[in-house]
Design a protein around this motif. Structure first.
Motif, PDB file in Angstrom:
ATOM      1  N   SER A 123       0.704  -1.289   0.108  1.00 17.53           N
ATOM      2  CA  SER A 123      -0.068  -0.066   0.092  1.00 17.53           C
ATOM      3  C   SER A 123       0.768   1.194  -0.114  1.00 17.53           C
ATOM      4  O   SER A 123       0.609   2.349  -0.684  1.00 17.53           O
TER       5      SER A 123
ATOM      6  N   TRP B  80       2.427   1.937  -3.537  1.00 18.98           N
ATOM      7  CA  TRP B  80       1.326   2.554  -4.440  1.00 18.98           C
ATOM      8  C   TRP B  80       0.918   3.784  -4.137  1.00 18.98           C
ATOM      9  O   TRP B  80       0.714   4.683  -5.174  1.00 18.98           O
ATOM     10  N   THR B  81       0.765   4.088  -3.022  1.00 14.52           N
ATOM     11  CA  THR B  81       0.615   5.598  -2.539  1.00 14.52           C
ATOM     12  C   THR B  81       1.482   6.435  -2.866  1.00 14.52           C
ATOM     13  O   THR B  81       1.301   7.625  -3.330  1.00 14.52           O
TER      14      THR B  81
ATOM     15  N   ALA C 112       0.714   9.589  -5.165  1.00 10.76           N
ATOM     16  CA  ALA C 112       0.752  10.894  -5.050  1.00 10.76           C
ATOM     17  C   ALA C 112       1.675  11.709  -5.537  1.00 10.76           C
ATOM     18  O   ALA C 112       1.418  12.809  -5.745  1.00 10.76           O
TER      19      ALA C 112
ATOM     20  N   GLU D 102       3.830  11.830  -0.500  1.00 14.74           N
ATOM     21  CA  GLU D 102       4.577  11.050  -1.311  1.00 14.74           C
ATOM     22  C   GLU D 102       5.829  10.880  -0.490  1.00 14.74           C
ATOM     23  O   GLU D 102       6.383   9.666  -0.552  1.00 14.74           O
TER      24      GLU D 102
ATOM     25  N   CYS E  64       5.122   8.416   2.690  1.00 17.26           N
ATOM     26  CA  CYS E  64       4.652   6.906   2.035  1.00 17.26           C
ATOM     27  C   CYS E  64       6.103   6.439   1.727  1.00 17.26           C
ATOM     28  O   CYS E  64       6.137   5.171   2.114  1.00 17.26           O
TER      29      CYS E  64
ATOM     30  N   ARG F 105      -1.071   7.899   6.072  1.00 19.08           N
ATOM     31  CA  ARG F 105      -2.215   7.845   4.988  1.00 19.08           C
ATOM     32  C   ARG F 105      -3.755   8.596   5.456  1.00 19.08           C
ATOM     33  O   ARG F 105      -4.121   9.361   4.535  1.00 19.08           O
TER      34      ARG F 105
ATOM     35  N   VAL G 164      -6.597   9.933  -2.818  1.00 16.35           N
ATOM     36  CA  VAL G 164      -6.052   9.680  -4.106  1.00 16.35           C
ATOM     37  C   VAL G 164      -7.094   9.382  -4.859  1.00 16.35           C
ATOM     38  O   VAL G 164      -7.938   8.561  -4.835  1.00 16.35           O
TER      39      VAL G 164
ATOM     40  N   TRP H 130      -5.788   6.337 -10.053  1.00 20.25           N
ATOM     41  CA  TRP H 130      -5.454   4.933  -9.905  1.00 20.25           C
ATOM     42  C   TRP H 130      -5.704   3.644 -11.257  1.00 20.25           C
ATOM     43  O   TRP H 130      -4.732   3.230 -11.678  1.00 20.25           O
TER      44      TRP H 130
END
Length: 255
Positions: free
Chosen positions: A125, A128-129, A133, A189, A192, A224, A230, A235
């Motif tokens: 997670s 990907w975030t 981001a 960004e 994370c 998060r 997001v 996505w």
């Protein structure tokens, strides 16, 4: 999903509010004030929709965190909390369940509940975030740059100082809001990415315990939860590219 949808609509309406007055001036409409009034209404509507989104998000995050702990390490779900949220948003809960059934598991990694499974999923997670981001940040800054160009041209072409002041005031507030959102995505960004590195290193530990896994989950969930949402369209747009990029990292951490 409901929170994201309202947030996305609010952002789109905010962007339209910036462009309406410049377009009205550029195409030399006889009356500019109707466009200016519409821009003001859209600006207020954008703020209200994003505020409404935040009211949904808190409960959505509670459900998401409970699900992560339940599927990750087998932590029992607070049934009273679930019942309370379901009583508030029965229609949205039903839609979310149908959406999950159609999409399948949110995470690529599966297995029996364990500290390693939880950390592996959080690591996925976080990666990907981080990437989404970064894309959102670039998109926000790009859109703000285009909007700033339109606003600058409209200020130059405006007939009176009153119109110029109005354009500058309404558009300026929205542009500052967009820039602040870009900054928030930049922070999301960075945070994370830091979380990903920590979780990646955590998987190499032989003494990974439930306690350490839960603490790492809480820290990442805070990161998060304090960042902006997001958008789903982002996505979907980057899904194939990011899946290909994620594959080597995924294979290196197979259970």
């Amino acid at each position: 999903m409901a929170a994201k949808l309202r947030w996305e609509i609010g952002m789109v309406i905010g962007c339209l509010a910036v462009l309406i007055v410049p377009i009205t001036i550029y195409f030399d409409f006889k009356e500019i004030w109707p466009g200016a009034i519409i821009a003001t209404v859209l600006s207020i509507t954008s703020k209200l929709l994003r505020w409404w989104s935040d009211s949904f998000r808190g409960n959505a995050d509670l459900l998401h965190r409970a699900n992560e702990l339940c599927t990750g390490i087998g932590h029992p779900v607070d049934r009273a909390m679930i019942a309370d949220i379901r009583s508030r948003y029965p229609r949205f809960i039903d839609k979310a369940q149908k959406r999950e059934e159609n999409q399948g598991d949110y995470y690529e990694t599966s297995g029996n509940p364990s500290p390693r499974l939880l950390v592996t999923r959080l690591r996925e997670s976080a990666w990907w975030t981080t990437k989404l981001a970064a894309t959102a940040k670039k998109s926000i800054y790009g859109g703000a740059s285009v909007a700033l160009l339109f606003v600058s041209v409209s200020v130059i072409l405006a007939d009176t100082m009153l119109v110029r002041a109005y354009v500058f005031a309404v558009s300026g507030v929205i542009l500052v809001d967009m820039l602040y959102l870009g900054i928030r995505f930049g922070k999301l960004e960075t945070d994370c990415n830091t979380s990903f590195k920590y979780l990646d290193a955590l998987l190499d530990r032989s003494d990974l315990s439930d306690r350490r896994a839960v603490i790492s989950a809480a820290n990442y969930q805070i990161v998060r939860g304090t960042g902006p949402l997001v958008p789903d369209w982002l996505w979907k747009w980057r899904r194939c590219q990011l899946q290909a990029a994620w594959k080597p990292l995924s294979m290196s951490r197979r259970q």
